[in-house]
Design a protein around this motif. Structure first.
Motif, PDB file in Angstrom:
ATOM      1  N   PHE A  60      24.184 -14.150   6.132  1.00 36.24           N
ATOM      2  CA  PHE A  60      24.837 -13.985   5.147  1.00 36.24           C
ATOM      3  C   PHE A  60      25.033 -14.164   4.044  1.00 36.24           C
ATOM      4  CE2 PHE A  60      27.447 -14.428   9.144  1.00 36.24           C
ATOM      5  CZ  PHE A  60      28.401 -13.515   8.573  1.00 36.24           C
ATOM      6  N   PHE A  61      22.888 -13.978   3.781  1.00 34.36           N
ATOM      7  CA  PHE A  61      22.729 -14.587   2.322  1.00 34.36           C
ATOM      8  C   PHE A  61      21.558 -13.174   1.721  1.00 34.36           C
ATOM      9  CE2 PHE A  61      20.174 -16.470  -0.496  1.00 34.36           C
ATOM     10  CZ  PHE A  61      21.425 -17.022  -1.683  1.00 34.36           C
ATOM     11  N   ASN A  62      19.985 -13.534   2.401  1.00 35.38           N
ATOM     12  CA  ASN A  62      19.340 -12.290   1.751  1.00 35.38           C
ATOM     13  C   ASN A  62      19.274 -11.214   2.846  1.00 35.38           C
ATOM     14  OD1 ASN A  62      17.886 -14.037   0.443  1.00 35.38           O
ATOM     15  ND2 ASN A  62      17.212 -14.798   2.315  1.00 35.38           N
ATOM     16  N   ALA A  63      19.487  -9.701   3.079  1.00 36.35           N
ATOM     17  CA  ALA A  63      19.211  -8.631   3.584  1.00 36.35           C
ATOM     18  C   ALA A  63      17.912  -9.320   4.690  1.00 36.35           C
ATOM     19  CB  ALA A  63      19.240  -7.565   2.903  1.00 36.35           C
ATOM     20  N   ALA A  64      17.374  -8.183   5.862  1.00 34.83           N
ATOM     21  CA  ALA A  64      16.685  -9.008   5.795  1.00 34.83           C
ATOM     22  C   ALA A  64      16.513  -7.722   7.139  1.00 34.83           C
ATOM     23  CB  ALA A  64      16.138 -10.498   7.019  1.00 34.83           C
ATOM     24  N   HIS A  65      15.065  -7.319   6.802  1.00 31.61           N
ATOM     25  CA  HIS A  65      14.696  -6.173   7.746  1.00 31.61           C
ATOM     26  C   HIS A  65      13.298  -5.820   8.593  1.00 31.61           C
ATOM     27  CE1 HIS A  65      17.721  -2.985   6.553  1.00 31.61           C
ATOM     28  NE2 HIS A  65      18.823  -3.994   4.958  1.00 31.61           N
ATOM     29  N   ALA A  66      13.124  -5.611   9.592  1.00 30.76           N
ATOM     30  CA  ALA A  66      11.490  -5.578  10.999  1.00 30.76           C
ATOM     31  C   ALA A  66      10.733  -3.802  10.524  1.00 30.76           C
ATOM     32  CB  ALA A  66      11.495  -5.702  11.715  1.00 30.76           C
ATOM     33  N   LEU A  67       9.689  -3.595  10.182  1.00 31.60           N
ATOM     34  CA  LEU A  67       9.461  -3.028  10.137  1.00 31.60           C
ATOM     35  C   LEU A  67       7.844  -2.816  10.580  1.00 31.60           C
ATOM     36  CD1 LEU A  67       9.847  -1.026   6.256  1.00 31.60           C
ATOM     37  CD2 LEU A  67      11.330  -0.133   8.408  1.00 31.60           C
ATOM     38  N   ALA A  68       7.946  -1.508  11.729  1.00 32.59           N
ATOM     39  CA  ALA A  68       6.484  -1.781  12.182  1.00 32.59           C
ATOM     40  C   ALA A  68       5.487  -0.756  11.157  1.00 32.59           C
ATOM     41  CB  ALA A  68       7.293  -1.129  13.677  1.00 32.59           C
ATOM     42  N   ILE A  69       4.477  -1.210  11.454  1.00 37.14           N
ATOM     43  CA  ILE A  69       3.753  -0.094   9.913  1.00 37.14           C
ATOM     44  C   ILE A  69       2.740   0.089  11.640  1.00 37.14           C
ATOM     45  CG2 ILE A  69       1.871  -0.059   9.140  1.00 37.14           C
ATOM     46  CD1 ILE A  69       3.024  -3.171   8.142  1.00 37.14           C
ATOM     47  N   ALA A  70       2.503   1.716  10.763  1.00 35.59           N
ATOM     48  CA  ALA A  70       1.332   2.651  11.957  1.00 35.59           C
ATOM     49  C   ALA A  70      -0.370   1.622  12.136  1.00 35.59           C
ATOM     50  CB  ALA A  70       1.605   3.508  11.561  1.00 35.59           C
ATOM     51  N   ASP A  71      -0.288   0.788  11.196  1.00 32.37           N
ATOM     52  CA  ASP A  71      -1.779   0.169  10.916  1.00 32.37           C
ATOM     53  C   ASP A  71      -1.980  -1.209  12.675  1.00 32.37           C
ATOM     54  OD1 ASP A  71      -0.583  -2.513  10.119  1.00 32.37           O
ATOM     55  OD2 ASP A  71      -1.178  -1.755   7.939  1.00 32.37           O
ATOM     56  N   GLY A  72      -0.139  -1.286  13.116  1.00 28.87           N
ATOM     57  CA  GLY A  72      -0.104  -2.476  13.835  1.00 28.87           C
ATOM     58  C   GLY A  72       0.152  -3.370  13.754  1.00 28.87           C
ATOM     59  N   ARG A  73       0.311  -3.374  12.437  1.00 27.56           N
ATOM     60  CA  ARG A  73       1.152  -4.186  11.581  1.00 27.56           C
ATOM     61  C   ARG A  73       3.135  -4.591  11.689  1.00 27.56           C
ATOM     62  NH1 ARG A  73      -0.683  -5.504   5.307  1.00 27.56           N
ATOM     63  NH2 ARG A  73      -1.010  -3.444   6.055  1.00 27.56           N
ATOM     64  N   HIS A  74       3.303  -5.901  11.933  1.00 28.73           N
ATOM     65  CA  HIS A  74       5.474  -5.457  12.050  1.00 28.73           C
ATOM     66  C   HIS A  74       5.431  -6.934  11.062  1.00 28.73           C
ATOM     67  CE1 HIS A  74       5.397  -3.813  16.281  1.00 28.73           C
ATOM     68  NE2 HIS A  74       4.038  -4.271  16.687  1.00 28.73           N
ATOM     69  N   VAL A  75       6.291  -6.213  10.022  1.00 31.48           N
ATOM     70  CA  VAL A  75       6.830  -6.515   9.213  1.00 31.48           C
ATOM     71  C   VAL A  75       8.034  -7.834   9.200  1.00 31.48           C
ATOM     72  CG1 VAL A  75       4.643  -6.982   7.817  1.00 31.48           C
ATOM     73  CG2 VAL A  75       6.703  -5.684   7.332  1.00 31.48           C
ATOM     74  N   VAL A  76       8.722  -8.471   8.472  1.00 40.92           N
ATOM     75  CA  VAL A  76      10.075  -8.856   8.424  1.00 40.92           C
ATOM     76  C   VAL A  76      10.027  -8.719   7.035  1.00 40.92           C
ATOM     77  CG1 VAL A  76      11.530 -10.457   8.286  1.00 40.92           C
ATOM     78  CG2 VAL A  76      10.381  -9.836  10.060  1.00 40.92           C
ATOM     79  N   GLY A 134       0.765  -1.402  -0.041  1.00 42.06           N
ATOM     80  CA  GLY A 134       0.020  -0.242   0.087  1.00 42.06           C
ATOM     81  C   GLY A 134       0.970   1.242  -0.272  1.00 42.06           C
ATOM     82  N   ALA A 135       0.279   2.533  -1.498  1.00 41.17           N
ATOM     83  CA  ALA A 135       1.092   3.152  -1.380  1.00 41.17           C
ATOM     84  C   ALA A 135       1.250   4.563  -0.016  1.00 41.17           C
ATOM     85  CB  ALA A 135       0.974   4.120  -2.574  1.00 41.17           C
ATOM     86  N   ASP A 136      -0.350   4.510   1.016  1.00 44.25           N
ATOM     87  CA  ASP A 136      -0.133   5.377   2.017  1.00 44.25           C
ATOM     88  C   ASP A 136       0.380   4.828   3.328  1.00 44.25           C
ATOM     89  OD1 ASP A 136      -1.906   3.657   2.250  1.00 44.25           O
ATOM     90  OD2 ASP A 136      -3.390   4.723   2.130  1.00 44.25           O
ATOM     91  N   LEU A 137       1.216   3.568   3.306  1.00 39.51           N
ATOM     92  CA  LEU A 137       1.560   3.446   5.067  1.00 39.51           C
ATOM     93  C   LEU A 137       2.487   3.919   5.247  1.00 39.51           C
ATOM     94  CD1 LEU A 137       1.947  -1.410   3.957  1.00 39.51           C
ATOM     95  CD2 LEU A 137       0.030  -0.011   4.789  1.00 39.51           C
ATOM     96  N   GLU A 138       2.296   4.337   6.601  1.00 38.66           N
ATOM     97  CA  GLU A 138       3.413   4.990   7.267  1.00 38.66           C
ATOM     98  C   GLU A 138       4.065   3.833   7.995  1.00 38.66           C
ATOM     99  OE1 GLU A 138       4.552   8.028   7.348  1.00 38.66           O
ATOM    100  OE2 GLU A 138       2.896   8.120   5.056  1.00 38.66           O
ATOM    101  N   PHE A 139       5.140   3.891   8.868  1.00 40.54           N
ATOM    102  CA  PHE A 139       5.650   3.430   9.731  1.00 40.54           C
ATOM    103  C   PHE A 139       6.711   3.601  11.155  1.00 40.54           C
ATOM    104  CE2 PHE A 139       6.877   2.593   4.975  1.00 40.54           C
ATOM    105  CZ  PHE A 139       6.314   1.223   5.000  1.00 40.54           C
ATOM    106  N   THR A 140       6.847   3.391  11.831  1.00 35.07           N
ATOM    107  CA  THR A 140       7.077   3.668  13.501  1.00 35.07           C
ATOM    108  C   THR A 140       8.422   3.163  13.577  1.00 35.07           C
ATOM    109  OG1 THR A 140       5.839   2.020  14.121  1.00 35.07           O
ATOM    110  CG2 THR A 140       5.107   4.466  13.970  1.00 35.07           C
ATOM    111  N   ALA A 141       8.569   2.422  13.385  1.00 40.80           N
ATOM    112  CA  ALA A 141      10.141   1.843  13.293  1.00 40.80           C
ATOM    113  C   ALA A 141      10.201   0.689  12.514  1.00 40.80           C
ATOM    114  CB  ALA A 141       9.673   0.483  15.394  1.00 40.80           C
TER     115      ALA A 141
END
Length: 325
Positions: free
Chosen positions: A39-55, A24-31
């Protein structure tokens, strides 16, 4: 390779852009948090303002030198996620999968990797947890592939028999090792011949079952439920292939010796047969060859490379000696 590891380098803005494009283009992130232990894939966590936490996981650039089996690993991981979840295996929710672009977005788990809390778990509870892990991991094998081997677009290593597919898998990693000039405790040709001599045993496996093949404790998340620890989910399915369900026990065996019978009890609900023990040793040889070969392409520091090579080589030595090689 040690200066620029194979893992892609992304900043927070890059990761946010990937998630906005997918969810979604309008998503906001809090963390934001980057996981730097891979040592292979990059992995990042994001907290989305709607309450979801994704990797967010992003595969290495396709132009980099990889091991032969490592091509299309993100597509493999996506297939492992989709089929594992469909089979009822506990895995994080899959929000977005782009095998061609090499991107996957999953739920961030609430629990922790097992090594972080292992010392807190009483011995009797740990054995119950091992049995639970064995039983849950057996769910992967209920998914059946169209062919044996890796599920990659090129079809490389796919075959109608398990012996043919596994021989190609072994040959690929041995080709990598020969190309690198890395020393093994036995000649490469002798290891090839060992697997070839076991074709009848391997072909006792008639159904190409899904195998995660990377269920070491770091890929097993647990969480506290009341006064006990329970399995939450498995992660990281990029080593997956279709083959012998017994191969799943290779990484599950990377535990103290006294804990492994509980895993087998959960996984098989019976002891292994002599034939299964012998096949397991072949698959353990395969993963140890991978661990030797990957040291030259991962960008490990000198100490990590030395430790991994030593452990894998000693394990190879033990198993190859037991095979009479």
């Amino acid at each position: 390779m040690s200066e620029v590891a194979i893992r892609p380098r992304l900043d927070r803005a890059d990761v946010e852009s990937l998630v906005r494009a997918a969810l979604g283009a309008d998503l906001e992130f809090t963390a934001h948090e980057e996981f730097k232990d891979g040592f292979f894939n990059a992995a990042h966590a994001l907290a989305i303002a709607d309450g979801r936490h994704v990797v967010v996981k992003v595969a290495p650039d396709k132009g980099l030198k990889l091991l032969r089996y490592e091509v299309d690993l993100m597509a493999t991981e996506i297939e492992c996620f989709e089929r594992g979840i469909a089979a009822g295996v506990p895995m994080p929710r899959l929000w977005h999968a782009d095998p061609e672009g090499g991107v996957i977005i999953i739920d961030r788990l609430a629990g922790v990797p097992l090594p972080k809390v292992r010392e807190e778990i009483p011995a009797d509870q740990l054995l119950l947890l091992r049995k639970e892990i064995g039983a849950a991991s057996a769910g992967y094998a209920t998914a059946t592939g169209a062919h044996f081997g890796y599920p990659r677009a090129s079809g490389r290593t796919m075959a109608g028999t398990w012996s043919a597919a596994f021989q190609m898998m072994i040959d690929d990693v041995l080709d990598d090792i020969e190309e690198q000039g890395t020393a093994l405790p036995r000649p490469v040709a002798a290891v090839r011949d060992l697997v070839r001599a076991e074709h009848a045993l391997l072909d006792e496996v008639r159904r190409p079952a899904l195998v995660h093949f990377d269920l070491w404790d770091g890929n097993i998340f647990v969480r506290r439920e009341g006064d006990r620890w329970a399995l939450e989910a498995f992660i990281d399915g990029e080593r997956a292939f279709y083959g012998d369900p017994i191969a799943e026990l290779v990484s599950l065996q990377m535990v103290p010796e006294e804990e492994f019978p509980a895993v087998v009890d959960g996984f098989l609900c019976r002891p292994m047969t002599a034939g299964e023990e012998r096949r397991l040793a072949l698959y353990r040889t395969y993963i140890m060859l991978i661990l030797v070969a990957e040291c030259k392409v991962r960008g490990f520091d000198a100490e990590q490379e030395a430790n991994q090579t030593k452990w894998a080589t000693e394990t190879l030595e033990r198993d190859l000696t037991a095979f009479g090689l």
